[in-house]
Design an enzyme around this catalytic site. Structure first.
Site, short mmCIF file in Angstrom:
data_model
loop_
_atom_site.label_atom_id
_atom_site.label_comp_id
_atom_site.label_asym_id
_atom_site.label_seq_id
_atom_site.Cartn_x
_atom_site.Cartn_y
_atom_site.Cartn_z
N ASP A 242 -6.18 2.24 10.39
CA ASP A 242 -7.71 1.81 11.06
C ASP A 242 -7.32 1.85 12.51
O ASP A 242 -7.17 2.49 13.38
CB ASP A 242 -7.65 0.96 9.80
CG ASP A 242 -9.50 0.54 9.44
OD1 ASP A 242 -9.66 1.47 10.66
OD2 ASP A 242 -9.47 -0.58 9.51
N GLU B 127 3.38 4.60 6.42
CA GLU B 127 2.40 3.00 6.55
C GLU B 127 1.98 4.36 5.36
O GLU B 127 1.21 5.59 4.72
CB GLU B 127 1.30 3.35 7.14
CG GLU B 127 1.83 1.94 7.93
CD GLU B 127 1.23 0.74 6.94
OE1 GLU B 127 1.10 1.03 6.03
OE2 GLU B 127 1.17 -0.24 8.38
N ASP B 128 0.65 3.52 4.12
CA ASP B 128 -0.68 4.10 3.32
C ASP B 128 -2.04 4.88 4.24
O ASP B 128 -2.01 5.71 4.98
CB ASP B 128 -1.14 3.46 2.75
CG ASP B 128 -1.68 1.61 3.06
OD1 ASP B 128 -1.57 1.35 4.35
OD2 ASP B 128 -2.30 0.91 2.71
N LYS C 208 -7.10 7.07 9.88
CA LYS C 208 -8.61 6.20 10.33
C LYS C 208 -9.11 6.83 11.71
O LYS C 208 -9.66 5.95 12.68
CB LYS C 208 -9.41 5.44 9.72
CG LYS C 208 -9.67 5.84 8.48
CD LYS C 208 -10.77 4.38 8.43
CE LYS C 208 -10.72 3.62 6.84
NZ LYS C 208 -11.36 2.34 6.45
N PHE D 80 -14.15 3.19 3.14
CA PHE D 80 -13.13 2.29 2.83
C PHE D 80 -12.68 2.85 1.59
O PHE D 80 -14.21 3.16 0.74
CB PHE D 80 -13.75 0.90 2.96
CG PHE D 80 -12.33 -0.03 2.15
CD1 PHE D 80 -12.30 -0.84 2.96
CD2 PHE D 80 -11.85 -0.51 0.60
CE1 PHE D 80 -11.08 -1.38 3.44
CE2 PHE D 80 -10.87 -0.65 1.11
CZ PHE D 80 -10.16 -1.66 2.02
N ARG E 160 -5.21 0.26 -7.13
CA ARG E 160 -3.80 1.22 -6.09
C ARG E 160 -3.77 2.14 -7.53
O ARG E 160 -2.89 3.38 -6.87
CB ARG E 160 -2.81 0.10 -5.97
CG ARG E 160 -3.09 -1.10 -5.20
CD ARG E 160 -1.79 -1.99 -5.24
NE ARG E 160 -2.23 -3.36 -4.28
CZ ARG E 160 -2.40 -3.02 -3.55
NH1 ARG E 160 -2.50 -2.21 -2.22
NH2 ARG E 160 -2.12 -4.59 -3.00
N GLY F 163 -4.84 0.44 13.88
CA GLY F 163 -3.74 0.29 14.87
C GLY F 163 -3.10 -1.09 14.48
O GLY F 163 -1.66 -0.80 15.14
N GLY G 57 0.62 -1.09 0.02
CA GLY G 57 0.01 0.43 0.23
C GLY G 57 0.47 1.46 0.34
O GLY G 57 0.12 2.35 -0.94
N THR H 87 -2.12 -3.65 12.62
CA THR H 87 -0.93 -3.54 12.05
C THR H 87 0.28 -3.30 12.68
O THR H 87 1.48 -3.67 12.17
CB THR H 87 -1.51 -3.67 10.55
OG1 THR H 87 -2.87 -4.19 10.12
CG2 THR H 87 -0.29 -3.60 9.69
N ASP I 273 -5.63 -0.34 -2.34
CA ASP I 273 -6.38 -1.29 -2.84
C ASP I 273 -7.33 -1.39 -2.22
O ASP I 273 -7.51 -1.72 -1.06
CB ASP I 273 -5.04 -2.84 -3.00
CG ASP I 273 -5.34 -3.43 -2.11
OD1 ASP I 273 -4.93 -2.71 -0.88
OD2 ASP I 273 -5.57 -4.82 -2.46
#
Ligand code: IMP
Ligand code: MG
Length: 166
Positions: free
Chosen positions: A93, A89-90, A121, A142, A155, A95, A35, A97, A149
């Site tokens: 959300d 990071e992209d 987010k 989303f 992407r 958190g 991402g 990951t 993606d």
């Protein structure tokens, strides 16, 4: 949701801050694949201080909802011990990951470890994550495009768009 020109301006703003705050620190930018590849590539072109780049690739066991169960499928090639690291990071959300990745990277004893995310987010956060650089705080829709993606599609969009349910 976010136009190409607005992304461009924000990326150059973040780049300027990194130039300023990491002068003489020769940071390592670590992009989280897939991402973050587009954001990282554009951000890197705004950086005018000595810098190195590396990538890691993760696979999370989920559909749309993050479980935080993450596997590193491609690891760094650089040794980050005693280095100033910026994790790129992209989107953050829940958190989960990025929290997992941070815990992993900390065991390698970097001198410093900061997170730079294009999107945030915030209202969806489950795990508290310190964010040094944030492009845009967005609502919980989303989103796709500019590297992000849905099932590996979209992407290539130059802007950030909200995925249409249909
Ligand atoms: P978290 O673990 O819940 O913070 O989820 C982070 C990861 O989920 C990101 O790195 C993305 O891969 C993915 N993700 C979360 N929200 C979105 C979205 O709106 N569009 C695309 N991917 C997303
Ligand atoms: Mg992703």
């Amino acid at each position: 949701m976010i136009k190409e020109v607005d992304i461009k301006n924000k990326v150059s703003e973040i780049g300027a801050r990194i130039n300023d705050e990491y002068r003489d620190k020769k940071p390592v930018l670590i992009g989280v694949l897939k991402g973050a590849f587009m954001f990282l590539a554009d951000l890197l072109r705004e950086i005018e201080i000595p810098v190195e780049v590396d990538f890691l690739s993760i696979h999370s066991y989920d559909g749309t909802e993050s479980s935080g169960v993450v596997r590193i499928t491609h690891d760094l090639s650089l040794n980050i011990e005693a280095r100033h690291v910026i994790l790129v990071e992209d989107i953050i959300d829940t958190g989960r990951t990025v929290n997992y990745i941070l815990e992993n990277l900390r065991t390698r004893r970097p001198e410093s470890l900061a997170v730079c995310s294009l999107l945030n987010k915030e209202s969806r956060r489950v795990v508290d994550v310190p964010l040094a650089y944030v492009g845009f705080t967005i609502p919980s829709a989303f989103v796709v495009g500019y590297g992000l993606d849905y099932s590996n599609r979209y992407r290539n969009l130059k802007y950030i768009g909200v995925l249409d349910d249909k």
